[in-house]
Write an enzyme that holds these catalytic residues in place. Structure first.
Site, short mmCIF file in Angstrom:
data_model
loop_
_atom_site.label_atom_id
_atom_site.label_comp_id
_atom_site.label_asym_id
_atom_site.label_seq_id
_atom_site.Cartn_x
_atom_site.Cartn_y
_atom_site.Cartn_z
NE ARG A 100 3.45 -5.47 -20.27
CZ ARG A 100 2.80 -6.20 -18.84
NH1 ARG A 100 1.71 -6.44 -19.42
NH2 ARG A 100 3.08 -5.40 -17.50
CG ASP A 156 4.64 -12.16 -10.92
OD1 ASP A 156 2.96 -11.72 -11.34
OD2 ASP A 156 5.27 -11.08 -11.69
CB CYS A 166 -4.87 -5.55 -16.82
SG CYS A 166 -4.47 -6.75 -15.46
NE ARG A 179 -1.68 -5.74 -11.30
CZ ARG A 179 -1.39 -5.51 -12.03
NH1 ARG A 179 -1.34 -6.99 -12.66
NH2 ARG A 179 0.32 -5.89 -11.75
CE LYS A 233 7.82 -8.00 -16.34
NZ LYS A 233 6.42 -6.73 -15.49
CG ASN A 234 8.29 -7.46 -11.74
OD1 ASN A 234 8.32 -6.43 -12.52
ND2 ASN A 234 7.58 -8.04 -11.21
C1 UD1 Z 1 3.68 -6.43 -8.44
C2 UD1 Z 1 4.20 -6.79 -9.54
C3 UD1 Z 1 3.27 -8.92 -10.50
C4 UD1 Z 1 3.28 -9.09 -9.30
C5 UD1 Z 1 2.72 -8.81 -8.12
C6 UD1 Z 1 2.00 -9.14 -7.53
C7 UD1 Z 1 5.67 -5.10 -10.70
C8 UD1 Z 1 5.69 -4.28 -12.00
N1 UD1 Z 1 4.82 -6.17 -10.69
O1 UD1 Z 1 2.70 -6.17 -8.81
O2 UD1 Z 1 4.31 -8.85 -11.15
O3 UD1 Z 1 2.14 -10.14 -10.01
O4 UD1 Z 1 3.51 -7.32 -8.00
O5 UD1 Z 1 3.67 -10.18 -6.68
O6 UD1 Z 1 6.43 -5.64 -9.79
N2 UD1 Z 1 -3.62 -4.13 -4.95
C9 UD1 Z 1 -4.74 -3.77 -4.21
N3 UD1 Z 1 -4.75 -1.59 -4.00
C10 UD1 Z 1 -3.68 -1.24 -4.45
C11 UD1 Z 1 -2.85 -2.32 -4.97
C12 UD1 Z 1 -3.02 -3.64 -5.14
O7 UD1 Z 1 -6.01 -4.12 -3.67
O8 UD1 Z 1 -3.78 -0.01 -4.41
C13 UD1 Z 1 -4.03 -5.67 -4.69
C14 UD1 Z 1 -4.05 -6.39 -6.30
O9 UD1 Z 1 -5.57 -5.82 -6.46
C15 UD1 Z 1 -3.79 -7.41 -5.92
C16 UD1 Z 1 -2.72 -7.30 -4.40
O10 UD1 Z 1 -3.12 -6.21 -3.74
O11 UD1 Z 1 -4.66 -8.06 -5.66
C17 UD1 Z 1 -1.07 -7.24 -4.51
O12 UD1 Z 1 -0.61 -6.25 -5.76
P1 UD1 Z 1 0.41 -6.11 -5.76
O13 UD1 Z 1 1.48 -6.11 -4.46
O14 UD1 Z 1 0.05 -3.97 -5.62
O15 UD1 Z 1 0.87 -5.85 -7.23
P2 UD1 Z 1 1.75 -5.36 -8.12
O16 UD1 Z 1 2.84 -4.12 -7.63
O17 UD1 Z 1 0.64 -3.95 -8.97
#
Ligand code: UD1
Length: 418
Positions: free
Chosen positions: A399, A307, A118, A123, A22-23
């Site tokens: 999901r 995850d 969420c 996020r 999915k990711n």
């Molecule tokens: C993706 C995965 C999710 C997984 C996560 C971490 C998808 C669709 N989802 O989510 O299943 O749990 O990676 O492996 O691929 N952060 C910030 N600022 C930002 C973006 C992120 O501070 O602009 C922080 C987040 O709050 C979190 C950390 O960075 O603490 C990692 O998040 P991120 O790697 O971005 O997760 P996702 O891409 O949302």
């Protein structure tokens, strides 16, 4: 509202085929905005994918999903493109924000709803915006929307992410794809799903180099007309069934995988005493008695994935001694703990660390799913528990887990959706 009823203490016997990731599919779907004609195979038939497809249709792409063959056909005729991602489609699936980079890159503008918070954390998208601004986009936030513009197109540059983010790395790569010149991204996420996106973009004609956590994207103006891509397997789904089999498997073989992307996890599970036999494209597991305690911290890839934290915690309830899991990625990702405790687990949380005392006998209860991975951990707990477990709010599971109850039932588990 649908729920799952699980009768615990049955064996798992049979084989499970792992679906596409999915990711990995989500950013590749967003990348299709940059393409003309795309054929994707091995896609998982789950809710998040249909939400992303709905978003891309809203933007103006023609999309056909062939559920039976797990394929998606996409055509971007580049006519009547709507560069808007509305709140209703981004609020349930934060990956919707991934259309920001490709829209900006190809159409020089985008208006994308802020994803909001969420259950597992706030996020934020500051890292996504940091990269896009560096590439020359003008960005403002208004009425809950990110409004981005790059009238003269994006310009390649050097960007260092202050912390590692999967989504921000993907958005930056997508934005840089059609930027003018070279973009050098450092401190990037290098999850297998990010690498799959890069493989897809290379097929599209892109020139992208990776070295450690550095990714160099050479801006590209031409795009191949027609491309096909097979999405990689879902390593989190794989890990989930692997743990199920260690908990109650008589003999389970898991197929359609590549253990190359799962070395760290397998070594942790083996250290706990799991019986795992690996061949090239499948793995055979049976229930492991005498599991041992272990300490694990979640980290960006190649570290242990956040995850899989909730699922590993269920396994730890069956291991001898006090195991520890430190959650480093999301601030609120222990929502499954109160529910596991209601089933008899002995878990204490100290700041970012959960201390799990085992082995404990779990007993069935009525429990509530709070997010995707938390819900599947309750299913795992239900499989190993005495009596009946009812998992409520399983729309979270839908999901991201394709045909979960069928895959389990195929291995003789007693699972029913009502
Ligand atoms: C993706 C995965 C999710 C997984 C996560 C971490 C998808 C669709 N989802 O989510 O299943 O749990 O990676 O492996 O691929 N952060 C910030 N600022 C930002 C973006 C992120 O501070 O602009 C922080 C987040 O709050 C979190 C950390 O960075 O603490 C990692 O998040 P991120 O790697 O971005 O997760 P996702 O891409 O949302």
């Amino acid at each position: 509202m649908q729920k799952l009823i699980i009768k615990g203490k049955k064996h798992l016997l049979g084989s499970i085929s792992i679906s596409g990731s999915k990711n990995a599919t989500l950013p590749i779907l967003a990348a299709s905005i940059l393409a003309n004609k795309v054929k994707l195979s091995n896609i998982p038939i789950v809710k998040d994918i249909s939400t992303m497809v709905e978003l891309l249709r809203y933007i103006g792409l023609k999309i056909k999903i062939i559920n039976k063959h797990k394929k998606i056909l996409i055509e971007n005729k580049n006519e009547k493109v709507n560069t808007l991602a509305p709140y209703k489609l981004v609020k349930t699936m934060r990956a919707g924000v991934l259309v920001l980079g490709p829209l900006l890159s190809r159409y020089q503008k985008a208006k994308v709803s802020l994803p909001g918070g969420c259950a597992i954390g706030t996020r934020p998208v500051n890292l996504h915006l940091h990269a896009l601004k560096k590439l020359g986009a003008k960005i403002k936030i208004k009425d809950g929307y990110i409004i981005a513009e790059a009238k003269k197109g994006l310009l390649g540059t050097k960007i260092r992410f202050p912390s590692i983010s999967v989504g921000a790395t993907e958005n930056a790569i997508l934005a840089a794809y059609k930027a003018k010149g070279k973009t050098e991204l450092s401190n990037c996420a290098i999850e297998p799903e990010v690498l799959d996106l890069i493989t897809f973009l290379k097929k599209l004609g892109g020139k992208i180099k990776i070295s450690g956590r550095k990714i160099i994207v050479y801006g590209k103006t031409s795009i191949k007309k027609n491309i096909a891509h097979k999405v990689i397997f879902d390593r989190i789904e794989f890990g989930t069934y692997l743990i199920a089999a260690i908990l109650i498997g008589k003999k389970v073989s898991i197929n359609n995988i590549n253990t190359k992307y799962f070395k760290q996890e397998i070594s942790i599970l083996k250290k706990m005493g799991a019986k795992i036999f690996i061949s090239k494209k499948s793995i055979i597991i049976s229930k492991s008695k005498n599991l041992k305690k272990i300490s694990v911290s979640t980290k960006p890839y190649p570290g242990f994935p956040t995850d899989l934290q909730a699922q590993l915690m269920v396994l730890m309830t069956q291991a001898k001694g006090t195991s520890k899991i430190k959650e480093n990625i999301f601030e609120n990702r222990f929502m499954h703990v109160p529910e596991l405790k209601r089933m008899g687990a002995n878990i204490e949380i100290k700041n970012k660390t959960a201390l799990i005392k085992g082995p404990t006998k779990l007993t069935g209860a009525e429990v509530m799913a709070t997010d995707l991975r938390a819900s599947v951990s309750l299913v795992l707990a239900g499989l190993v528990a005495d009596n009946r477990t009812i998992v409520n709010r399983i729309y979270h599971l839908d999901r991201g887990y394709e045909s979960l109850e069928y895959k389990l039932k195929n291995c003789m588990a007693k699972v029913k959706r009502v």
